[in-house]
Design a protein around this motif. Structure first.
Motif, short mmCIF file in Angstrom:
data_model
loop_
_atom_site.label_atom_id
_atom_site.label_comp_id
_atom_site.label_asym_id
_atom_site.label_seq_id
_atom_site.Cartn_x
_atom_site.Cartn_y
_atom_site.Cartn_z
N GLU A 45 -72.90 -1.51 -50.01
CA GLU A 45 -74.04 -1.15 -49.17
C GLU A 45 -74.75 0.08 -49.72
O GLU A 45 -75.99 0.14 -49.75
CB GLU A 45 -73.58 -0.89 -47.74
N LEU A 46 -73.98 1.08 -50.16
CA LEU A 46 -74.57 2.29 -50.71
C LEU A 46 -75.26 2.01 -52.04
O LEU A 46 -76.31 2.57 -52.34
CB LEU A 46 -73.49 3.36 -50.90
N THR A 47 -74.65 1.12 -52.81
CA THR A 47 -75.27 0.74 -54.08
C THR A 47 -76.63 0.09 -53.85
O THR A 47 -77.60 0.35 -54.57
CB THR A 47 -74.35 -0.24 -54.84
N GLN A 48 -76.72 -0.73 -52.80
CA GLN A 48 -77.99 -1.40 -52.49
C GLN A 48 -79.07 -0.43 -52.05
O GLN A 48 -80.26 -0.67 -52.27
CB GLN A 48 -77.76 -2.47 -51.43
N VAL A 49 -78.67 0.68 -51.43
CA VAL A 49 -79.64 1.72 -51.06
C VAL A 49 -80.33 2.24 -52.32
O VAL A 49 -81.55 2.49 -52.33
CB VAL A 49 -78.95 2.87 -50.31
N VAL A 50 -79.56 2.39 -53.40
CA VAL A 50 -80.10 2.93 -54.66
C VAL A 50 -80.85 1.86 -55.43
O VAL A 50 -81.96 2.10 -55.94
CB VAL A 50 -78.96 3.51 -55.53
N THR A 51 -80.29 0.66 -55.53
CA THR A 51 -80.87 -0.38 -56.38
C THR A 51 -82.03 -1.13 -55.74
O THR A 51 -82.60 -2.02 -56.35
CB THR A 51 -79.79 -1.40 -56.79
N LYS A 52 -82.37 -0.74 -54.52
CA LYS A 52 -83.51 -1.38 -53.85
C LYS A 52 -84.78 -1.19 -54.68
O LYS A 52 -85.60 -2.10 -54.80
CB LYS A 52 -83.68 -0.78 -52.45
N ASN A 53 -84.93 0.01 -55.27
CA ASN A 53 -86.13 0.29 -56.07
C ASN A 53 -85.81 0.74 -57.50
O ASN A 53 -86.73 0.91 -58.31
CB ASN A 53 -86.98 1.37 -55.39
N TYR A 54 -84.53 0.95 -57.79
CA TYR A 54 -84.15 1.43 -59.12
C TYR A 54 -83.03 0.54 -59.65
O TYR A 54 -82.14 0.14 -58.92
CB TYR A 54 -83.65 2.88 -59.04
N HIS A 55 -83.09 0.26 -60.95
CA HIS A 55 -82.13 -0.69 -61.52
C HIS A 55 -81.39 -0.12 -62.73
O HIS A 55 -80.78 -0.87 -63.50
CB HIS A 55 -82.85 -1.98 -61.92
N GLN A 56 -81.44 1.19 -62.89
CA GLN A 56 -80.75 1.80 -64.03
C GLN A 56 -79.24 1.69 -63.87
O GLN A 56 -78.71 1.95 -62.80
CB GLN A 56 -81.14 3.28 -64.17
N ARG A 57 -78.59 1.36 -64.93
CA ARG A 57 -77.14 1.21 -64.94
C ARG A 57 -76.49 2.57 -64.67
O ARG A 57 -76.93 3.60 -65.19
CB ARG A 57 -76.69 0.67 -66.31
N ASN A 58 -75.48 2.58 -63.84
CA ASN A 58 -74.70 3.77 -63.50
C ASN A 58 -75.43 4.75 -62.58
O ASN A 58 -74.84 5.77 -62.18
CB ASN A 58 -74.23 4.52 -64.75
N LEU A 59 -76.69 4.48 -62.24
CA LEU A 59 -77.39 5.37 -61.32
C LEU A 59 -76.74 5.39 -59.93
O LEU A 59 -76.60 6.48 -59.34
CB LEU A 59 -78.87 4.97 -61.21
N PRO A 60 -76.33 4.24 -59.37
CA PRO A 60 -75.67 4.30 -58.06
C PRO A 60 -74.44 5.21 -58.05
O PRO A 60 -74.23 5.97 -57.09
CB PRO A 60 -75.28 2.83 -57.81
N THR A 61 -73.61 5.14 -59.10
CA THR A 61 -72.42 5.98 -59.16
C THR A 61 -72.80 7.46 -59.17
O THR A 61 -72.19 8.28 -58.46
CB THR A 61 -71.60 5.66 -60.42
N PHE A 62 -73.82 7.80 -59.95
CA PHE A 62 -74.27 9.19 -60.02
C PHE A 62 -74.76 9.67 -58.66
O PHE A 62 -74.40 10.76 -58.19
CB PHE A 62 -75.39 9.33 -61.06
N VAL A 63 -75.60 8.87 -58.00
CA VAL A 63 -76.18 9.25 -56.71
C VAL A 63 -75.08 9.37 -55.65
O VAL A 63 -75.07 10.32 -54.85
CB VAL A 63 -77.25 8.23 -56.28
N ILE A 64 -74.17 8.42 -55.60
CA ILE A 64 -73.09 8.45 -54.61
C ILE A 64 -72.22 9.69 -54.80
O ILE A 64 -71.83 10.35 -53.83
CB ILE A 64 -72.24 7.17 -54.69
N ASN A 65 -71.93 10.04 -56.05
CA ASN A 65 -71.11 11.23 -56.31
C ASN A 65 -71.82 12.50 -55.87
O ASN A 65 -71.19 13.42 -55.32
CB ASN A 65 -70.75 11.31 -57.80
N GLU A 66 -73.13 12.58 -56.09
CA GLU A 66 -73.87 13.77 -55.66
C GLU A 66 -73.97 13.81 -54.13
O GLU A 66 -73.93 14.89 -53.53
CB GLU A 66 -75.26 13.81 -56.29
N ALA A 67 -74.08 12.64 -53.51
CA ALA A 67 -74.09 12.59 -52.04
C ALA A 67 -72.77 13.11 -51.50
O ALA A 67 -72.73 13.82 -50.49
CB ALA A 67 -74.34 11.16 -51.57
N LYS A 68 -71.66 12.77 -52.16
CA LYS A 68 -70.35 13.28 -51.76
C LYS A 68 -70.34 14.81 -51.77
O LYS A 68 -69.86 15.46 -50.84
CB LYS A 68 -69.26 12.77 -52.71
N ASP A 69 -70.87 15.38 -52.86
CA ASP A 69 -70.87 16.84 -53.00
C ASP A 69 -71.68 17.50 -51.89
O ASP A 69 -71.26 18.50 -51.31
CB ASP A 69 -71.45 17.23 -54.37
#
Length: 236
Positions: A45-69
């Protein structure tokens, strides 16, 4: 994050875009946790929040990790990853059929000291549900981590908690069967249907949130205290 500017530049997005994505993931975690009574949120579900408008590989992981911080530093929440546990009777077969990424989910846990959290954060209107959760987990723990459905209900009835649908709703918990089902959705418990010589038997088994070290330690401490109290009473 130490080298955030250098880290996200590889994705070809601006800092504003990155911050917006992180904010969207944080909002999704906060609002869905509130509206779904703390049920785990799937990584998908979190990955889909990111990939709704962006399709760069590994971007979801980066965004989720920063959200954690940011959830930790700004909101005081740990965004804890849960690896879905499988019923013991099916662990070998299902583990091979489901990838680790597909089974990951997240919950939010407060980083406040327990006494501060209880005093300033806990909603007294829902505190009884926390007590119910703790009691049910303790019963299953004492049964060895897994208990037949009939045995669990037998123990609950001894405390005045009946099925609800067939025997009337509890004045505090309402429909106790629904309250128990919520513990399954929240991943404190999981159901396991086992085939035996006398037909199918439904078991309730501890799931990943109940097996998490802080919760497991609290349950053991609670049970140990009850045993000590009973021993003291008997000795007196």
């Amino acid at each position: 994050m130490a080298n955030a500017a250098e880290d996200f530049s590889q994705f070809g997005i601006s800092k504003e875009e990155k911050d917006k994505l992180v904010g969207e993931v944080i909002r999704y975690m906060l609002f869905k946790t509130y509206h779904n009574s703390g049920c785990p949120i799937k990584r998908e579900e979190l990955t889909q929040v990111v990939t709704k408008n962006y399709h760069q590989r590994n971007l979801p992981t980066f965004v989720i990790n920063e959200a954690k911080d940011k959830l930790s530093s700004v909101f005081g929440y740990e965004m804890k990853e849960l690896q879905r546990a499988h019923p013991s009777s099916k662990a070998n077969t299902r583990a091979s059929q489901q990838s680790g990424a597909d089974s990951k989910s997240y919950i939010l846990t407060s980083q406040l000291p327990p006494d501060v959290y209880e005093k300033y954060v806990v909603d007294q209107k829902t505190a009884h549900l926390s007590g119910f959760t703790f009691v049910v987990i303790s019963i299953v723990h004492l049964a060895g981590g897994k208990i037949p459905e009939d045995n669990l209900w037998s123990q609950l009835r001894r405390m005045g908690l009946s099925l609800g649908e067939n025997e009337g709703s509890h004045p505090v918990f309402g429909n106790v069967k629904q309250a128990l089902e919520l513990l399954v959705q929240q991943r404190y418990l999981q159901k396991d249907k086992v085939n035996g010589p006398e037909g199918n038997t439904l078991y309730y088994e501890l799931a990943e949130r109940a097996l998490d070290a802080p919760m497991s330690d609290r349950v053991k401490e609670y049970i140990s205290q009850i045993v000590q109290d009973n021993t003291s009473v008997g000795a007196a």
